[in-house]
Design a protein around this motif. Sequence first.
Motif, mmCIF file in Angstrom:
data_model
loop_
_atom_site.group_PDB
_atom_site.id
_atom_site.type_symbol
_atom_site.label_atom_id
_atom_site.label_comp_id
_atom_site.label_asym_id
_atom_site.label_seq_id
_atom_site.Cartn_x
_atom_site.Cartn_y
_atom_site.Cartn_z
ATOM 1 N N GLY A 30 7.153 39.054 12.328
ATOM 2 C CA GLY A 30 6.420 39.872 13.297
ATOM 3 C C GLY A 30 6.142 41.269 12.757
ATOM 4 N N ARG A 31 7.141 41.846 12.072
ATOM 5 C CA ARG A 31 6.969 43.175 11.481
ATOM 6 C C ARG A 31 5.850 43.156 10.437
ATOM 7 N N ASN B 128 3.406 40.987 10.184
ATOM 8 C CA ASN B 128 2.115 40.750 10.849
ATOM 9 C C ASN B 128 1.540 42.048 11.391
ATOM 10 N N LYS B 129 2.404 42.919 11.945
ATOM 11 C CA LYS B 129 1.934 44.215 12.462
ATOM 12 C C LYS B 129 1.461 45.130 11.335
#
Length: 141
Positions: A125-126, A128-129
């Motif tokens: 998730g990190r 992807n951001k």
Amino acid sequence: MNKEYSPQIIAFLCKWCAYAGADLAGSSRLKVPSPIVPIRVMCSGRIDPLYIIKAFLKGADGIMMLGCHPGDCHYEKGNYNARRRFILLQKIFENLDLEPERIGLWWVSASEGQRFSKVTNEFNGRINKLGPSPVREEIFL
């Protein structure tokens, strides 16, 4: 056609703990992000900082280092060496303005399949951001 971004994440896994934790996560059918490419090493202390830098320069968007919990290393001090190398890598990435948040170090034991699933999903998730690695598009050598 718009191509959807899928990060490339390299995960260096200690054979004794983190790799067994990843295996447990898989056999327990826990969700693990598909872009993660696992590389099994004998000990997290054997992960040469050059492996990390080379993977990053070759286009990896994120790099994970996973080993035994402190005090549980099969080679006694390997994970302490990994922690020292990780701190050194963070400073190198900061000095070169290479987004040090794209590398991470975690401790996962052989019985922590759920923890492996959690940290890989959080890191995915990190990344992807953050988006694609800026180094991937630059050819500066």
